[in-house]
Design an enzyme around this catalytic site. Structure first.
Site, PDB file in Angstrom:
ATOM      1  N   SER A  79      30.322  76.170  47.970  1.00  0.00           N
ATOM      2  CA  SER A  79      30.998  75.234  47.341  1.00  0.00           C
ATOM      3  C   SER A  79      31.525  75.088  46.071  1.00  0.00           C
ATOM      4  O   SER A  79      31.118  76.019  45.522  1.00  0.00           O
ATOM      5  CB  SER A  79      30.085  73.633  47.367  1.00  0.00           C
ATOM      6  OG  SER A  79      29.168  73.888  46.062  1.00  0.00           O
ATOM      7  N   ASP A  80      32.545  74.394  45.629  1.00  0.00           N
ATOM      8  CA  ASP A  80      32.918  74.412  44.222  1.00  0.00           C
ATOM      9  C   ASP A  80      31.903  73.579  43.738  1.00  0.00           C
ATOM     10  O   ASP A  80      31.158  72.930  44.114  1.00  0.00           O
ATOM     11  CB  ASP A  80      34.484  73.695  44.136  1.00  0.00           C
ATOM     12  CG  ASP A  80      34.996  74.424  42.856  1.00  0.00           C
ATOM     13  OD1 ASP A  80      34.491  74.697  41.980  1.00  0.00           O
ATOM     14  OD2 ASP A  80      36.315  74.231  42.809  1.00  0.00           O
TER      15      ASP A  80
END
Length: 719
Positions: free
Chosen positions: A266-267
């Site tokens: 994920s960011d």
């Protein structure tokens, strides 16, 4: 370790240990004696600090051989199964030796230089102990209001794909385990992060699937085809679902259709952001949706740590999903050789030797010069060392030349424009600030005007502070700040020639600058050797060769404006401007001020003898298109010859022009070279209304020229 041994290792792990491997934090959360973290996102309001994250299987934000060896040693001493840490960081366009920002690198149109920049970044970062870079960003961009256009290579899917491959090759090489000077690449941001509404960061993205596939997916696919080991999710929604929670996007498209079997991360904080997005009620649901979507590592939020164990025990998810994710993570660690050598690459002596070496600096200097784009020159450039130069502007002595995303670079290592010009033998130089970025005083103007009046030529260094672009750097006004526009206006009144240097991270509305300048050089953020590169160009030691990869608008009201647009049912008739009922503005042109592919040189190039081997292209075969290019000036130079196609009648509407090939050639004065392009069926394919990817029989135009606007055309039929 082989795959069987890795699978056996997964089976030995508890659910808590698996959740640890699937979580990432900054290094200080797992090792209190680590050095200062390079923070690239918010976390003060997150719940990470309240959780025990000391077992997290990867960290970000730290670097340095001594520090990372210490962190790894302490981690291994307490890890029950001896699984090493992964060290990741944002090494976007250089580690300590900072190259031009990606948008500038794109303007070089030099794939070898881009690959070399990534190779040098990997070499320095690996010696500092890093294993993974969150690069390249391959998002297609069309809206300069969005600050993160600075991280992309531009508005064209074909060219972005070429650069994506070059960056991945540079970072990873062919053998990660066997070459400790290489690091793994993480492609971002999947998917369509480059198209936020209003150019506002983190905002909604809403487009058709055909648009997604035709323009936004190709560069991601190119990077994956080159072997990129990781992918990062985007912050935005795709078809109404946040990318990080989007099972169809991640499992069906990325993993199923595109065949990606690497690590999906994920960011920063994106898993928990499902809650404000409105698709998860709490951390538990956010963890559930991201896991089902296929996210292997949660970055900087604790949803996995908090809830994966309970979700498995309550039969909300199968433990097999955790096993799949952990196995992918362990495979990457194994591919990097970390089980055999957990301190892979981290070498204090090598770090001191390679970082900012003369070889690396010279490469950065050459690449920076290739990345600058000459937008205007009324016989002012190149300068002579006999001229008295007044260097004026907020970037005259500034070392803020690395851009917003060079977290390991130091301004102490940056060559300023003043230093670069002063290094030229015999130069007579006066320097004044003239104004600050956003403010100016009468005294500053007075000193600048006096210096200008006593000079032969003004070199005006203006632009955006690095904080004005990059992540969370969206702007609705993309002109220079008023203070600098005032400085430009006052200096113009002196009657002296004005050479403007533009330091910025996005295409700008150049009104108030372009008409007041005799020459304008788009410098972008050129990196550690920026001042030397600029001086080389100003004095003709190097000839500008950069070409824009993102169009410059006349004003923000045109945005988005890009070269590969559609014709519309009522196209503007250039021969009949009085026709009101056409697709046009009443107060501005439809076209960009400076189009995709545009860039001037100190010499001139003439195109002639455009020829194609046949006017018919049978299926499965190819035709050649050739053009002769002559350096008709007095200076040796490099030209980027560009080839564009147009499908005149499609099953769905097709762009007025699409880049399908380019060649960089170097010509001495008077030299002529024949440039040949091959066109085949693959160049004609596009996504139809049923999303099938194929070519249609019919007529096409082929255009060749120095940019997307100035081309000569031929026509052929595909059968």
């Amino acid at each position: 370790m082989n795959d069987t041994e890795l699978k056996e290792l997964v089976q030995k792990m508890t659910i808590e240990e698996k959740a640890d491997q699937m979580s990432q934090v900054v290094s200080s959360f797992i090792h209190k004696d680590s050095g200062q973290d390079k923070i690239t996102g918010p976390f003060a309001s997150f719940e990470v600090a309240a959780e025990n994250m000391s077992g997290s299987g990867s960290v970000l934000g730290a670097a340095g051989a001594v520090d990372l060896r210490s962190i790894q040693k302490a981690y291994l001493e307490r890890n029950r199964l001896g699984i090493p840490l992964l060290f990741m960081a944002d090494v976007i366009h250089g580690y300590k030796t900072v190259f031009p920002v990606p948008l500038a690198l794109g303007c070089s149109w030099d794939l070898e230089a881009a690959e070399e920049s990534a190779h040098i970044a990997a070499k320095e970062a690996a010696a500092a102990g890093l294993h993974v870079t969150f690069s390249p960003m391959v998002d297609l961009v069309r809206d300069p209001r969005w600050g993160r256009v600075v991280e992309s290579t531009g508005e064209d899917p074909y060219l972005n794909g070429k650069f994506a491959r070059a960056f991945v090759r540079g970072y990873q090489g062919e053998d990660l385990a066997g070459n400790t000077s290489k690091i793994a690449a993480c492609v971002k941001h999947f998917a369509a992060y480059g198209a936020p509404e209003g150019g506002r960061d983190y905002n909604t993205v809403d487009m058709s699937e055909r648009q997604l596939r035709e323009y936004y997916l190709p560069a991601y696919k190119a990077a994956l085809d080159e072997g990129a080991e990781m992918v990062m999710t985007a912050f935005n929604t795709v078809d109404g679902i946040p990318a990080t929670s989007n099972k169809r996007l991640m499992r069906d498209l990325l993993r199923g259709e595109l065949g990606f079997d690497g690590v999906l991360i994920s960011d920063w904080g994106a898993v928990m952001e499902a809650i404000p997005h409105g698709v998860a009620a709490d951390n538990r649901e956010a963890a559930l949706k991201s896991l089902k979507a296929g996210v292997d590592i949660e970055m900087m939020t604790p949803c996995y740590i908090q809830h994966l164990k309970n979700l498995v025990e309550e039969n909300k998810v199968s433990e097999k999903l955790l096993d799949e994710a952990v196995l992918r993570i362990l495979k990457l660690k194994n591919k990097l050789g970390l089980f055999e050598n957990p301190y892979r690459g981290a070498d204090k002596e090598l770090e001191q030797k390679v970082i900012l070496s003369e070889e690396h600096r010279q490469a950065a200097r050459a690449t920076a010069a290739k990345s600058c784009v000459l937008l205007k020159n009324e016989d002012v450039l190149p300068l002579s060392t006999e001229q008295k130069v007044a260097l004026i502007g907020p970037f005259a002595e500034s070392r803020d030349l690395m851009g917003p995303w060079s977290i390991f670079g130091s301004e102490d290592d940056v060559v300023s424009v003043k230093t670069g010009i002063a290094s030229k033998k015999g130069v007579r130089l006066t320097v004044e600030t003239g104004s600050h970025i956003k403010s100016v005083t009468p005294e500053q103007i007075e000193k600048a005007v006096k210096a200008a009046e006593q000079s032969d030529v003004i070199v005006l260094a203006v632009g955006e502070h690095s904080d004005m672009s990059g992540e969370a750097g969206s702007r609705t006004n993309i002109q220079l700040p008023h203070a600098q526009l005032k400085l430009v206006k006052e200096l113009r009144k002196t009657g002296k020639p004005v050479v403007t240097l533009l330091f910025n991270g996005r295409p700008l509305d150049l009104h108030g600058v372009i008409e007041e300048s005799d020459a304008l050089l788009e410098v972008w953020y050129p990196g550690s050797e920026g001042g030397n590169a600029v001086a080389d160009l100003l004095y003709g030691d190097r000839n500008p060769s950069g070409k824009l990869t993102m169009s410059f608008p006349h004003n923000v009201g045109q945005v988005p404006v890009y070269y590969n647009s559609f014709n519309t049912g009522r196209p503007k008739d250039e021969l009949d401007p009085s026709d009101r009922y056409a697709s046009k503005y009443l107060d501005a042109p439809n076209e960009a001020m400076f189009p995709f592919g545009f860039g001037l040189s100190y010499t001139s190039f003439d195109y002639s003898e455009l020829h194609q081997s046949s006017d018919r292209l049978p299926g499965g075969e190819s035709i050649d298109v050739s053009v002769e290019v002559t350096n008709s000036g007095a200076t040796a130079g490099e030209e980027t010859v560009q080839l564009y196609l147009r499908d005149l009648v499609g099953e769905v509407i097709r762009p007025v022009k699409e880049l399908k090939g380019f060649r960089k050639i170097y010509l001495e004065p008077g030299e002529t070279r024949k440039v040949v392009f091959e066109i085949n069926e693959d160049d004609l394919k596009y996504h139809h209304s049923d999303l099938s990817y194929r070519a249609d029989p019919g007529d096409f135009t082929v255009s060749v020229g120095p940019d997307s606007r100035n081309t000569e055309q031929l026509r052929f039929t595909y059968e």
